[in-house]
Design a protein around this motif. Structure first.
Motif, mmCIF file in Angstrom:
data_model
loop_
_atom_site.group_PDB
_atom_site.id
_atom_site.type_symbol
_atom_site.label_atom_id
_atom_site.label_comp_id
_atom_site.label_asym_id
_atom_site.label_seq_id
_atom_site.Cartn_x
_atom_site.Cartn_y
_atom_site.Cartn_z
ATOM 1 N N ALA A 1 -28.805 -7.201 -26.067
ATOM 2 C CA ALA A 1 -28.941 -8.656 -26.139
ATOM 3 C C ALA A 1 -28.720 -9.204 -24.729
ATOM 4 O O ALA A 1 -28.130 -8.526 -23.883
ATOM 5 N N PRO A 2 -29.166 -10.434 -24.457
ATOM 6 C CA PRO A 2 -29.006 -10.994 -23.112
ATOM 7 C C PRO A 2 -27.551 -11.081 -22.644
ATOM 8 O O PRO A 2 -27.289 -11.037 -21.449
ATOM 9 N N THR A 3 -26.619 -11.163 -23.562
ATOM 10 C CA THR A 3 -25.212 -11.307 -23.187
ATOM 11 C C THR A 3 -24.486 -9.974 -23.017
ATOM 12 O O THR A 3 -23.317 -9.972 -22.632
ATOM 13 N N ASP A 4 -25.153 -8.860 -23.279
ATOM 14 C CA ASP A 4 -24.499 -7.553 -23.172
ATOM 15 C C ASP A 4 -24.241 -7.183 -21.710
ATOM 16 O O ASP A 4 -25.119 -7.326 -20.858
ATOM 17 N N ALA A 5 -23.031 -6.696 -21.435
ATOM 18 C CA ALA A 5 -22.643 -6.278 -20.087
ATOM 19 C C ALA A 5 -23.015 -4.815 -19.879
ATOM 20 O O ALA A 5 -22.548 -3.938 -20.607
ATOM 21 N N LEU A 6 -23.849 -4.550 -18.898
ATOM 22 C CA LEU A 6 -24.315 -3.186 -18.645
ATOM 23 C C LEU A 6 -23.219 -2.272 -18.117
ATOM 24 O O LEU A 6 -23.266 -1.066 -18.340
ATOM 25 N N ARG A 7 -22.238 -2.825 -17.460
ATOM 26 C CA ARG A 7 -21.204 -1.982 -16.848
ATOM 27 C C ARG A 7 -20.436 -1.160 -17.882
ATOM 28 O O ARG A 7 -19.912 -0.104 -17.551
ATOM 29 N N VAL A 8 -20.398 -1.612 -19.122
ATOM 30 C CA VAL A 8 -19.647 -0.866 -20.141
ATOM 31 C C VAL A 8 -20.417 0.339 -20.668
ATOM 32 O O VAL A 8 -19.839 1.197 -21.329
ATOM 33 N N VAL A 9 -21.704 0.416 -20.373
ATOM 34 C CA VAL A 9 -22.505 1.538 -20.864
ATOM 35 C C VAL A 9 -23.218 2.285 -19.731
ATOM 36 O O VAL A 9 -23.837 3.308 -19.949
ATOM 37 N N GLY A 10 -23.065 1.807 -18.518
ATOM 38 C CA GLY A 10 -23.803 2.348 -17.372
ATOM 39 C C GLY A 10 -23.775 3.849 -17.226
ATOM 40 O O GLY A 10 -24.789 4.477 -16.980
ATOM 41 N N ARG A 11 -22.629 4.450 -17.376
ATOM 42 C CA ARG A 11 -22.510 5.902 -17.173
ATOM 43 C C ARG A 11 -22.992 6.703 -18.377
ATOM 44 O O ARG A 11 -23.074 7.919 -18.316
ATOM 45 N N GLU A 12 -23.317 6.044 -19.448
ATOM 46 C CA GLU A 12 -23.727 6.735 -20.674
ATOM 47 C C GLU A 12 -25.213 6.568 -20.980
ATOM 48 O O GLU A 12 -25.668 6.916 -22.066
ATOM 49 N N LEU A 13 -25.973 6.069 -20.034
ATOM 50 C CA LEU A 13 -27.391 5.797 -20.260
ATOM 51 C C LEU A 13 -28.205 7.053 -20.549
ATOM 52 O O LEU A 13 -29.245 6.976 -21.190
ATOM 53 N N LYS A 14 -27.729 8.197 -20.111
ATOM 54 C CA LYS A 14 -28.458 9.456 -20.325
ATOM 55 C C LYS A 14 -28.649 9.775 -21.801
ATOM 56 O O LYS A 14 -29.505 10.571 -22.167
ATOM 57 N N HIS A 15 -27.890 9.142 -22.665
ATOM 58 C CA HIS A 15 -27.975 9.412 -24.100
ATOM 59 C C HIS A 15 -29.104 8.645 -24.784
ATOM 60 O O HIS A 15 -29.383 8.903 -25.958
ATOM 61 N N PHE A 16 -29.750 7.730 -24.072
ATOM 62 C CA PHE A 16 -30.755 6.865 -24.694
ATOM 63 C C PHE A 16 -32.157 7.169 -24.181
ATOM 64 O O PHE A 16 -32.423 7.081 -22.986
ATOM 65 N N LEU B 1 -34.169 -1.067 -25.460
ATOM 66 C CA LEU B 1 -34.904 -2.259 -25.881
ATOM 67 C C LEU B 1 -34.143 -3.485 -25.389
ATOM 68 O O LEU B 1 -32.954 -3.619 -25.664
ATOM 69 N N ILE B 2 -34.824 -4.357 -24.671
ATOM 70 C CA ILE B 2 -34.177 -5.545 -24.121
ATOM 71 C C ILE B 2 -34.807 -6.779 -24.740
ATOM 72 O O ILE B 2 -36.017 -6.973 -24.656
ATOM 73 N N GLU B 3 -33.966 -7.601 -25.328
ATOM 74 C CA GLU B 3 -34.432 -8.778 -26.070
ATOM 75 C C GLU B 3 -34.600 -9.997 -25.170
ATOM 76 O O GLU B 3 -33.786 -10.270 -24.302
ATOM 77 N N PHE B 4 -35.691 -10.724 -25.417
ATOM 78 C CA PHE B 4 -35.948 -12.028 -24.815
ATOM 79 C C PHE B 4 -35.993 -13.040 -25.958
ATOM 80 O O PHE B 4 -37.047 -13.268 -26.549
ATOM 81 N N PRO B 5 -34.848 -13.651 -26.302
ATOM 82 C CA PRO B 5 -34.805 -14.542 -27.467
ATOM 83 C C PRO B 5 -35.623 -15.817 -27.294
ATOM 84 O O PRO B 5 -36.136 -16.351 -28.269
ATOM 85 N N THR B 6 -35.728 -16.298 -26.058
ATOM 86 C CA THR B 6 -36.550 -17.480 -25.767
ATOM 87 C C THR B 6 -37.273 -17.260 -24.450
ATOM 88 O O THR B 6 -36.827 -16.485 -23.588
#
Length: 156
Positions: A53-68, A72-77
């Motif tokens: 979601a637009p409000t999600d902070a990437l720093r909390v998942v940055g080191r774990e991106l290899k698992h995905f 999918l990145i949402e553009f609500p408007t």
């Protein structure tokens, strides 16, 4: 769903209403779900897709991106451009090389810009005129700012 995929020459190609990378093959999780259940999700051995979601902070998942396999990145408007910043950060700062897919309120005049931010695929909203979207994208051949990938810029 209508999916456009970026090709090697930078143009968008129609993938059809059932994309080759149909999300049914993936376990799609939100950032919150990943943070709460990452061990269980990894143990399931199913390919994972992260929905941001637009409000999600990437720093909390940055080191774990290899698992995905897909993010999918949402553009609500239309007016919410935070997804472009997320894509740019995923590519440039975090080195994510998997598929980035934009979805939500995407307009045809944004296609080129979304590619320059790092998106590989776009999930267009229902009712989008595909021919017009592709024609609009083909009209833009010079960029005024640098993007994720190098190509001709104005004044060069």
């Amino acid at each position: 769903m209508t999916i456009l995929r970026k090709t090697a020459n930078g143009w968008w190609q129609f993938e059809g209403n059932q994309a080759a990378t149909d999300l049914n093959h993936y376990r799609v999780v939100s950032l919150g779900e990943w943070l709460e259940n990452s061990d269980l999700l990894l143990a399931s051995k199913k390919s994972l897709a992260l929905r941001l979601a637009p409000t999600d902070a990437l720093r909390v998942v940055g080191r774990e991106l290899k698992h995905f396999a897909i993010i999918l990145i949402e553009f609500p408007t239309f007016a919410d451009g935070r997804g472009c910043s997320q894509a740019h950060l995923l590519r440039q700062r975090w080195g994510y090389t998997g598929e980035l897919r934009a979805f939500g309120d995407i307009r045809r005049d944004e296609l080129d810009f979304l590619a320059r931010c790092g998106f590989d695929t776009l999930e267009l909203p229902p009712g989008t005129n595909l021919a017009e979207a592709q024609a609009t994208s083909a009209e833009i051949v010079i960029d005024y700012q640098p993007g994720y990938e190098a190509r001709a810029r104005a004044g060069t």
